[in-house]
Structure formats: C-alpha cells, structure tokens
Enzyme design. Structure first.
Site, mmCIF file in Angstrom:
data_model
loop_
_atom_site.group_PDB
_atom_site.id
_atom_site.type_symbol
_atom_site.label_atom_id
_atom_site.label_comp_id
_atom_site.label_asym_id
_atom_site.label_seq_id
_atom_site.Cartn_x
_atom_site.Cartn_y
_atom_site.Cartn_z
ATOM 1 N N ALA A 68 -53.618 -21.740 56.992
ATOM 2 C CA ALA A 68 -52.946 -22.950 56.500
ATOM 3 C C ALA A 68 -51.531 -23.055 57.065
ATOM 4 C CB ALA A 68 -52.872 -22.932 54.974
ATOM 5 N N SER A 69 -50.973 -21.938 57.480
ATOM 6 C CA SER A 69 -49.564 -21.865 57.873
ATOM 7 C C SER A 69 -49.398 -21.895 59.387
ATOM 8 C CB SER A 69 -48.973 -20.567 57.297
ATOM 9 O OG SER A 69 -47.881 -20.112 58.065
ATOM 10 N N PRO A 70 -48.794 -22.982 59.916
ATOM 11 C CA PRO A 70 -48.597 -23.076 61.367
ATOM 12 C C PRO A 70 -47.586 -22.059 61.889
ATOM 13 C CG PRO A 70 -47.533 -24.923 60.253
ATOM 14 C CD PRO A 70 -48.308 -24.190 59.209
ATOM 15 N N SER A 113 -47.325 -19.132 60.805
ATOM 16 C CA SER A 113 -48.071 -17.882 60.920
ATOM 17 C C SER A 113 -48.788 -17.796 62.261
ATOM 18 C CB SER A 113 -49.115 -17.775 59.793
ATOM 19 O OG SER A 113 -48.490 -17.647 58.547
#
Lengths: 225, 225
Positions: free
Chosen positions: B15-17, B19
């Site tokens: 979900a985390s860009p 990341s």
C-alpha cells in the site's frame, strides 16, 4: 549583483530542530550551489494548526523516533544538539518576532538574521537556555554581534503591530505553498518551483536544481564527524 | 554462509509507495553493503492505528506534498510510478496475506517474495490494476514466475489462520519497535540497533553502518535518470 536564477526560500521557526539542520546545510551550500538563499522566519504553530496537522511530538512512537533520529542526524550533520529534558513546547513567538524585526531592520543582506537565528537555536537545542524573555533575547542578540543599542531597538520593534503582522503574513505565505510543518523549502529555478519538507531532501533538491549533493559537509566531503 | 553481521529488516506493505522506493534501494545495495536483508511483509493500517498515528494522506496539504514529492523521487530513484486517479485506500490485506504465505512457504532465500512484492507494487502504483481479488493475485504471482500450482497453493494458504496470525504477529513486531508507518527499517550492526523511517535515511543508515551511500543507483553512481 549576479543572479544565478536559483532562489531558495527557507521557512523556519527556531522551535524546530530539523529546521536548524536545514538552515546549516543551506548556509554551507549557499556558495557551492550559488543559490540566492532567503530566510523566512515564521511561526510553527501557525502552519501546524493552519494546515490541520498535528505536532509530531504528540504521538509517543513518533517522539521516540525523533529523539533517536535527531541524535544520529545532528552528529552526521555536525550540528551538535541535545534533547532537552523538559520537552514541553515553550513558546517561540517572542523569539520569532525578534528575528522578524531584525529581518525588517537589516536592509542589506541577512548576516544578522543568520547569526541571531543560530544563537537562538543553540540556546534552545544545545545549552537549553530560555528564549522567551527579553533578557534572553538580548543575550542572544549580543552574542550574535549586535550592539546593545541595536538589540534594544529590535526588542522594541519586535513588539510593534507591523512586526506582529509581518510574522503572520510570512506564516500565511508558507500556508499558501501548502506548508504543514518546518523546515519548508521553496526552490525556484528558471521558472520552475518545487517545495521540499524536512531536512532530508537535499540530494533530491540538488537533482532538481542540476547541482551535486556532496553530503552535509560540502567543503570536506570525505570527512566523517 | 558468511555473515557480515549487518542485518537489515524492512517492514513494508505494498500500500505504501515510499516502501517501494526503500525496497528497490535496499535490493540494489544488498551486495554493495553486504547486508543480510530480511523482508518483513506487514499490514500498514495495523501500525498506523496501533501507534495512534493518522494516515498522512488524510491531511490535504500533506497529500499535495506527497504527490509532488513522489513524482520527483520516483524519477530520481528510477522507480517509475504514477499517482492513481482514485486515491481511495483499497485494502491490501489479501495481498499482504498472499506475500506472507509465500514468505512462509519459501524456505530458502526470498527471491519469490521479492519478485511478487515488486509485481504487486507495479500493479498498484504503476499500472493501477486491482490487487484485492484472487484473480489479480494469481496474475501477479504468475508474472513473478510462480507456477500455476504454486500460486493456487499460496492463495489457499493465504486464507488459513496461521498465515492471518503470522501477518498480525509481524505487524505487532513492528509496533514493538515503536513503528508508526512504513517503510520502517531495523538495522542491526555488531550488536547496535537503529530504526529508520521512510525512504530518505539511506545516507544516514550508511553512516551508521560504516558504509558509503552512492545515491539511489550504486552500480552507476554518476548516472542521472
């Protein structure tokens, strides 16, 4: 005066330790990158609450992280600072009005704004001295090289309505750039503008400006602190 | 197997860009820094709400900043990604259970976890394809090089209680390190440990480990993307 066309505005409050890191790095790179660095003293609570943000320190996990992060960052950046034992957010309103008054008074350049801001950060984040009282601001001003007369004049000016309004308007200017915390850096290069939040985007900022990031010590890039 | 004593754990959610950026950089530096890189697939809402944090995207000013920041960062890091037009936070629970099941199944190494995670990020942040449905996860698995049989097995396993519990326990592990968002990187070197949040602390991490940061492209340090 020759202009490189690269204007970098640093919105800051001496309440913010990350702003201190950004301030020192930009001062070091001013001639290296040939930027027209403009100091924009503003008021942190004004942008935090004005943007609907929350102070990072209110979250216990974030606070733990910030303490650990700042310890290593300040060592790496060569800007010694130590977490005060009392973390209550003492008001920097008087201090930032003092810096604003000095910025208005200082017609040519910003050497005094630079020196006084640095003294205020040192007091708050290194020696943990007060920066809320007129006597403290006087001490910081004298240490920064102002004469007693000038300090007196700036102190008096800092309580005037135009200076209160000026600090508000610079804070509002930051909010218009969609600022939500400090340091907030507005970078203008050949008609393109980009904003950067925090003291961890210098490498990216260099890329944006077509310049080179050489670490936090551009004049001794191989040194380890 | 020779151990350098440098263990780097990357807690992430697709979900985390940010990341994704951290993931690609750590994969590139794995051999350069000789680190034992451990992927820790976890669940972002679990650490956001478990730490009392708020999703950054909820604040309009931060959201504006993130879009601008990611545009330049993804170009500089060489990880093309494009903001989806629909920013509603589609659930990544199934996807992260799928990755968790794969991590449990993959006894030796983590090549498949790496490939599948990358495919999921690509779908979510580059091609804007679904990653909530079994058919989508199957497609990602096949593209990452899994056989149809293995995909089927992993999909089935991903719905089992032990895998649900495993994802919870890795998320809990992150919370025990005082994590409040992803990417969250736990760096252990010769008995010292330090945590790093975000995809903007690699230079500092290198300093901590006694290694050298050469920008986001260690194998072509002078390249500009």
């Amino acid at each position: 005066m020759f202009s490189s066309g690269k204007v970098v505005q640093l919105f800051y409050d001496v309440a913010s330790p990350y702003s201190w890191l950004a301030f020192e790095v930009l001062c070091r790179y001013r001639n290296v990158w040939n930027i027209d660095l403009k100091f924009k003293p503003a008021f942190l609570p004004g942008v935090i609450y004005g943007s609907g943000n929350q102070p990072a320190g209110m979250n216990p996990s974030k606070l733990t992280y910030i303490v650990s992060d700042l310890t290593l960052l300040s060592e790496y950046f060569g800007v010694p600072m130590f977490q005060p034992s009392d973390l209550s957010d003492k008001d920097t309103l008087s201090a930032m009005r003092f810096v604003t008054a000095l910025a208005e008074k200082e017609k040519e350049g910003d050497m005094l704004v630079e020196r006084v801001s640095r003294e205020l950060w040192k007091r708050k984040w290194r020696t943990h001295q007060d920066i809320t009282q007129p006597a403290s601001l006087t001490e910081a001003g004298l240490k920064a090289g102002l004469s007693a007369n000038v300090v007196k004049e700036i102190l008096s000016l800092s309580k005037s309505q135009p200076i209160k309004d000026k600090l508000k308007s610079v804070t509002q200017e930051a909010l218009e750039y969609k600022c939500f915390g400090f340091p907030f850096i507005v970078c203008q290069v050949n008609g393109k503008a980009k904003v950067f939040f925090g003291s961890d985007r210098f490498e990216l900022m260099a890329y944006f400006m077509g310049e080179k990031w050489m670490g936090p010590h551009p004049n001794k890039p191989t040194a380890h602190m």
